[in-house]
Design a protein around this motif. Structure first.
Motif, PDB file in Angstrom:
ATOM      1  N   ASN A  22       1.034  -1.056   0.047  1.00  8.27           N
ATOM      2  CA  ASN A  22       0.145  -0.043  -0.005  1.00  8.27           C
ATOM      3  C   ASN A  22       0.957   1.232   0.051  1.00  8.27           C
ATOM      4  O   ASN A  22       1.805   1.019   0.663  1.00  8.27           O
ATOM      5  CB  ASN A  22      -0.893   0.072   1.112  1.00  8.27           C
ATOM      6  CG  ASN A  22      -1.569  -1.121   1.583  1.00  8.27           C
ATOM      7  OD1 ASN A  22      -2.487  -1.537   0.490  1.00  8.27           O
ATOM      8  ND2 ASN A  22      -1.614  -2.019   2.593  1.00  8.27           N
ATOM      9  N   LYS A 118      -3.552   2.673 -10.289  1.00  3.86           N
ATOM     10  CA  LYS A 118      -4.993   2.083 -10.718  1.00  3.86           C
ATOM     11  C   LYS A 118      -5.086   0.845 -11.729  1.00  3.86           C
ATOM     12  O   LYS A 118      -5.549  -0.308 -11.441  1.00  3.86           O
ATOM     13  CB  LYS A 118      -6.104   3.019 -10.829  1.00  3.86           C
ATOM     14  CG  LYS A 118      -7.466   2.455 -11.175  1.00  3.86           C
ATOM     15  CD  LYS A 118      -8.511   3.643 -11.525  1.00  3.86           C
ATOM     16  CE  LYS A 118      -9.768   3.198 -12.070  1.00  3.86           C
ATOM     17  NZ  LYS A 118     -10.661   2.507 -11.166  1.00  3.86           N
ATOM     18  N   GLY A 121      -3.680  -2.356 -10.555  1.00  4.29           N
ATOM     19  CA  GLY A 121      -4.797  -3.192  -9.731  1.00  4.29           C
ATOM     20  C   GLY A 121      -4.944  -2.467  -8.307  1.00  4.29           C
ATOM     21  O   GLY A 121      -5.436  -3.355  -7.333  1.00  4.29           O
ATOM     22  N   TYR A 122      -4.346  -1.340  -8.214  1.00  2.00           N
ATOM     23  CA  TYR A 122      -4.623  -0.701  -6.915  1.00  2.00           C
ATOM     24  C   TYR A 122      -6.118  -0.166  -6.988  1.00  2.00           C
ATOM     25  O   TYR A 122      -6.680   0.269  -7.664  1.00  2.00           O
ATOM     26  CB  TYR A 122      -3.473   0.344  -6.683  1.00  2.00           C
ATOM     27  CG  TYR A 122      -2.391   0.090  -6.404  1.00  2.00           C
ATOM     28  CD1 TYR A 122      -1.958   0.361  -4.775  1.00  2.00           C
ATOM     29  CD2 TYR A 122      -1.466  -0.866  -6.946  1.00  2.00           C
ATOM     30  CE1 TYR A 122      -0.625  -0.125  -4.534  1.00  2.00           C
ATOM     31  CE2 TYR A 122      -0.175  -1.045  -6.442  1.00  2.00           C
ATOM     32  CZ  TYR A 122       0.103  -0.762  -5.136  1.00  2.00           C
ATOM     33  OH  TYR A 122       1.450  -1.370  -4.673  1.00  2.00           O
ATOM     34  N   TYR A 123      -6.545   0.020  -5.638  1.00  2.00           N
ATOM     35  CA  TYR A 123      -7.650   0.795  -5.178  1.00  2.00           C
ATOM     36  C   TYR A 123      -6.988   2.214  -4.850  1.00  2.00           C
ATOM     37  O   TYR A 123      -6.197   2.269  -4.079  1.00  2.00           O
ATOM     38  CB  TYR A 123      -8.426   0.110  -4.120  1.00  2.00           C
ATOM     39  CG  TYR A 123      -9.152   1.177  -3.339  1.00  2.00           C
ATOM     40  CD1 TYR A 123     -10.546   1.565  -3.990  1.00  2.00           C
ATOM     41  CD2 TYR A 123      -8.904   1.569  -2.080  1.00  2.00           C
ATOM     42  CE1 TYR A 123     -11.432   2.486  -3.431  1.00  2.00           C
ATOM     43  CE2 TYR A 123      -9.903   2.421  -1.550  1.00  2.00           C
ATOM     44  CZ  TYR A 123     -10.876   3.076  -2.121  1.00  2.00           C
ATOM     45  OH  TYR A 123     -11.761   3.941  -1.485  1.00  2.00           O
ATOM     46  N   ALA A 210     -10.500  -0.500   1.168  1.00  2.00           N
ATOM     47  CA  ALA A 210      -9.506  -1.401   0.308  1.00  2.00           C
ATOM     48  C   ALA A 210      -9.344  -2.694   0.818  1.00  2.00           C
ATOM     49  O   ALA A 210      -9.251  -3.631   0.135  1.00  2.00           O
ATOM     50  CB  ALA A 210      -8.207  -0.494   0.317  1.00  2.00           C
ATOM     51  N   LYS A 215      -7.840  -5.459  -2.172  1.00  2.00           N
ATOM     52  CA  LYS A 215      -6.766  -4.887  -2.936  1.00  2.00           C
ATOM     53  C   LYS A 215      -5.748  -4.043  -2.390  1.00  2.00           C
ATOM     54  O   LYS A 215      -6.035  -3.483  -1.197  1.00  2.00           O
ATOM     55  CB  LYS A 215      -7.365  -3.635  -3.786  1.00  2.00           C
ATOM     56  CG  LYS A 215      -8.139  -4.447  -5.003  1.00  2.00           C
ATOM     57  CD  LYS A 215      -8.967  -3.455  -6.107  1.00  2.00           C
ATOM     58  CE  LYS A 215      -9.600  -3.882  -7.083  1.00  2.00           C
ATOM     59  NZ  LYS A 215      -9.953  -2.927  -8.327  1.00  2.00           N
TER      60      LYS A 215
END
Ligand code: CA
Length: 591
Positions: A22, A118, A121-123, A210, A215
C-alpha cells in the motif's frame, strides 16, 4: 547494527515484492521545515509523525518542484517540472470568475500517478485538496485515476463546516471556492466536524474499503492544513496556550490536528494488519508561509520564493523492514521522483512516451547513496522581469530572487550542506562551479522558453506576459541587464513638445517615482495625465499654463485621491488641447 539492517534491506531492495505494498502519500499544505518534532520544532508537538519518522527514514534535503501549491502538486502527480508543461501558475480562484482558465486543469494528455497505480490493480483514493482543475469534470479526480475522492477541488478551504455553503442553494456559479461544500465523488455531502478530522476519517473509511476489496491501496491524502485561513479547534488550541503569537498558536494547533489524524490512521492500519505492508510518505507541497505562523529554521525564505525555505520540505518514508529506520538520508531528492518510484514499487506500467523529469530513487534510499549525484534539481517562480530561480546539485545551490524587478539580489552560490540558511555567497570562491551550474540551468530554461502558461493567476499577469514577451529568461541570467521601456509608436506631436522622456527611479522600482521631462517651444496650456490600459485616467499631474523651456515633473505613483495605483502598465499622455498636439509614453509602474 545499522549496517546490518541496511545490508538486509539491500538484499530486499531489488526483488519484486511478493505482495504489492500500500502507498499512503500524506501531503500537507504550506508546512514549515521546522514545524514537526522530527525536524526539531521547539514548540509544535507531532508525536505520531515523529514516531513514523524515527522508525523510518527522514529526508533532510527533500525538494518540491515549485514554491507554491498548484504547480507543486501538478509536478508531483505527473512526475514533471511544471514550467515545460505550461502550468507554472496556480489556477485562479473560482470566485474570480475567469471562466477561460477556471475550466482548465492538468492536461489530460498526462497520465497521473493515481491512474498508473489503478491500472496496476490498486484501489486508489484521493482525500483533501485537489487544486488541479475545479470546474470542468474532465479534470475531476474520479476522471484522473482515483476510484474515490473525498474533499474539495479548489486551492483552499475554510475549516469549520458551519461556514460551508450549499452551492446549489446559493445559485452562485462563481462562489468562493473556500466555502464550497465538501464532496464525495462529485456529490455534495454534509460535514459535521473540523475539516482536518473529516479528512482523516475519510482516509480511514477508504483504507477499510480497500481491505474489504482485498486490493492494495494508493491514497493521496492531501490535507489543506496548515494553509490559511488559520482556524483551529478550541481543544487543539488549548495545548498551545503558552504560545503568545496568535497566528503561531493557531498554526501549531492546525498541525496538531494533522498529527492526531495520522495517529488514528496508523491505529487502523495496525488493526487491519496492513501497517507492515504500507509505505507511508509524509511531506509538504511547499515551504512554510512566514506571515502565517510557519517556521522554516534553519532555512532562508519561505513559501513563494526559491530560497531553501520555499522549496525544501520536511519529509519521511516509513515502511517496516523495507526502509531503513532511525536514519537520515542526506542527499537531495525531489517530489517529481515519486511517480517512477511508486510505479516501480507497485510493478505498474508507465505509459509509453510518458515524459518523466525524476527517477526511481528506491535503491538509492535503501543503499544510502546519492540519488542525483551530479544532477541538477530546478525550481523557478515566475516574477516580473527577473524570476526567482534555484538549482541544487550535490552540496551546491545557485539562487536568484527576482522579487518583481529587484535586481539588487544577484545570483549566489551556496554550499547548503554547511550553510542551509544560504548566508555565505561562495560564487567568487568557486567561480567554475557557479558558472557551470548557471550554464546548465540556462540551457534547461531554453527548452521551454517559448512555452506560454496555460493559465495565469490573474488577467494582469497574462497582460504582462504578452506585453513583455515573458518569460524573458535571458534577463534573469544577465545581471547587467536593465529595464527596457516599450514606447507606444510615436504620433506626430509637432514642434511644440520636444524631448519628452520618462525616467523610472531605478533600480528601486518599489519606490515608483517617475521623472518626466519635456521641453516646450512656446507657452501653452497643457495637461499631463496617466491612463491605465483600459483608457481610464488614473492621475492628473499638470493641468494649466506652462512656460516655454524644460520642465521636470515627478509622479509618485499615486492617483488623484492620493492612493497608490496598482502595479501595471500605464500610459503617460502630454496633451496641448488648443493645438491638438499629443504625445504618449508607456511605462511600467510597480507599486
Ligand atoms: Ca501550498
Amino acid at each position: 547494527m545499522k549496517e546490518i539492517i541496511i545490508i538486509i534491506l539491500i538484499s530486499l531492495s531489488s526483488v519484486v515484492f511478493a505482495q504489492k505494498p500500500n502507498i499512503l502519500l500524506i501531503l500537507t499544505d504550506d508546512l514549515g521545515y521546522a514545524d514537526v518534532g522530527f525536524n526539531g520544532s521547539p514548540d509544535i508537538k507531532t508525536p505520531n509523525l515523529d514516531s513514523l519518522a524515527h522508525n523510518g527514514t527522514i529526508f533532510s534535503d527533500a525538494y518540491v518542484a515549485h514554491p507554491f501549491c498548484g504547480p507543486s502538486r501538478m509536478a508531483l502527480s505527473t512526475g514533471r517540472y511544471p514550467h515545460p508543461m505550461g502550468v507554472p501558475y496556480n489556477l485562479p480562484d473560482v470566485h474570480k470568475g475567469i471562466e477561460e482558465w477556471n475550466v482548465k486543469g492538468v492536461p489530460v494528455s498526462e497520465t497521473l500517478i493515481g491512474a498508473v497505480l489503478k491500472n496496476a490493480g490498486y484501489y486508489t483514493a484521493c482525500v483533501g485538496k485537489w487544486h488541479m482543475g475545479a470546474v470542468n469534470p474532465k479534470y475531476h479526480p474520479n476522471n484522473r485515476g482515483y476510484d474515490d475522492f473525498y474533499g474539495f477541488l479548489g486551492g483552499g478551504h475554510k475549516y469549520f463546516p458551519e461556514e460551508f455553503v450549499d452551492k446549489k442553494k446559493n445559485g452562485d456559479k462563481w462562489l468562493n471556492e473556500y466555502v464550497w461544500p465538501i464532496e464525495h465523488n462529485g456529490k455534495n455531502i454534509k460535514v459535521t466536524e473540523y475539516l482536518t478530522d473529516a479528512f482523516s476519517h475519510a482516509a480511514i473509511n477508504f483504507i477499510r474499503k480497500a481491505d474489504t476489496l482485498g486490493k492494495p491501496f494508493f491514497m493521496y491524502l492531501a490535507y489543506n492544513a496548515p494553509h490559511t485561513p488559520l482556524e483551529a479547534t478550541q481543544e487543539d488550541l488549548a495545548q498551545y496556550s503558552h504560545i503568545t503569537d496568535k497566528k503561531r498558536r493557531t498554526y501549531a494547533a492546525m498541525v496538531s490536528a494533522v498529527d492526531r489524524g495520522v495517529g488514528e490512521i496508523v491505529r487502523v492500519l495496525k488493526e487491519l494488519n496492513q501497517f507492515d505492508n504500507t509505505l507511508i510518505i509524509f511531506l509538504s507541497d511547499n515551504g512554510g508561509k512566514l506571515t502565517a505562523g510557519a517556521n522554516n529554521t534553519p532555512l532562508r525564505g519561505g513559501k513563494g520564493d526559491t530560497w531553501e525555505g520555499g522549496v525544501r520540505t520536511p519529509m519521511f518514508f516509513h515502511w517496516p523492514g523495507h526502509i531503513p529506520s532511525e536514519h537520515v538520508y542526506k542527499y537531495p531528492v525531489t517530489a517529481i521522483d515519486f511517480y517512477p518510484t511508486f510505479a516501480a514499487l507497485a510493478g505498474a506500467k508507465i505509459p509509453d512516451g510518458k515524459i518523466l523529469d525524476g527517477k526511481n530513487i528506491w535503491d538509492y534510499i535503501i543503499h544510502d547513496r546519492p540519488a542525483h549525484k551530479g544532477e541538477m534539481i530546478y525550481t523557478i517562480r515566475h516574477r516580473l522581469y527577473w524570476h526567482d530561480m534555484g538549482a541544487r546539485r550535490d552540496q551546491w545551490k545557485i539562487t536568484r530572487i527576482g522579487k518583481n524587478g529587484d535586481r539588487q539580489n544577484p545570483w549566489g552560490l551556496y554550499n547548503v550542506y554547511d550553510d542551509p540558511g544560504e548566508t555565505k555567497n561562495l560564487r567568487d570562491r568557486y567561480p567554475d562551479v557557479f558558472q557551470n551550474m548557471l550554464d546548465e540551468m540556462q540551457k534547461w530554461t531554453e527548452t521551454h522558453k517559448d512555452s506560454m502558461p496555460r493559465w495565469f493567476w490573474s488577467k494582469q499577469e497574462e497582460q504582462y506576459w504578452k506585453e513583455w514577451k515573458m518569460p524573458r529568461y535571458w534577463q534573469t541570467f544577465n545581471e547587467d541587464c536593465t529595464l527596457t521601456l516599450t514606447d507606444i509608436p510615436k504620433k506626430s506631436h509637432g514642434s511644440i513638445i520636444k524631448d519628452f522622456h520618462l525616467k523610472q527611479n531605478y533600480p528601486n522600482p518599489f519606490n515608483p517615482k517617475t521623472k518626466i521631462t519635456f521641453k516646450l517651444s512656446e507657452r501653452v496650456h497643457i495637461s499631463l495625465d496617466i491612463f491605465n490600459l483600459k483608457g481610464e485616467r488614473v492621475a492628473n499631474i499638470i493641468n494649466g499654463l506652462c512656460s516655454r523651456g524644460v520642465h521636470n515633473v515627478i509622479w509618485d505613483g499615486r492617483n488623484c485621491s492620493g492612493k497608490k495605483v496598482s502595479s501595471g502598465i500605464y500610459i503617460y499622455r502630454l496633451y496641448i488641447k488648443e493645438k491638438k498636439r499629443m504625445i504618449s509614453r508607456k511605462m511600467v509602474v510597480l507599486n
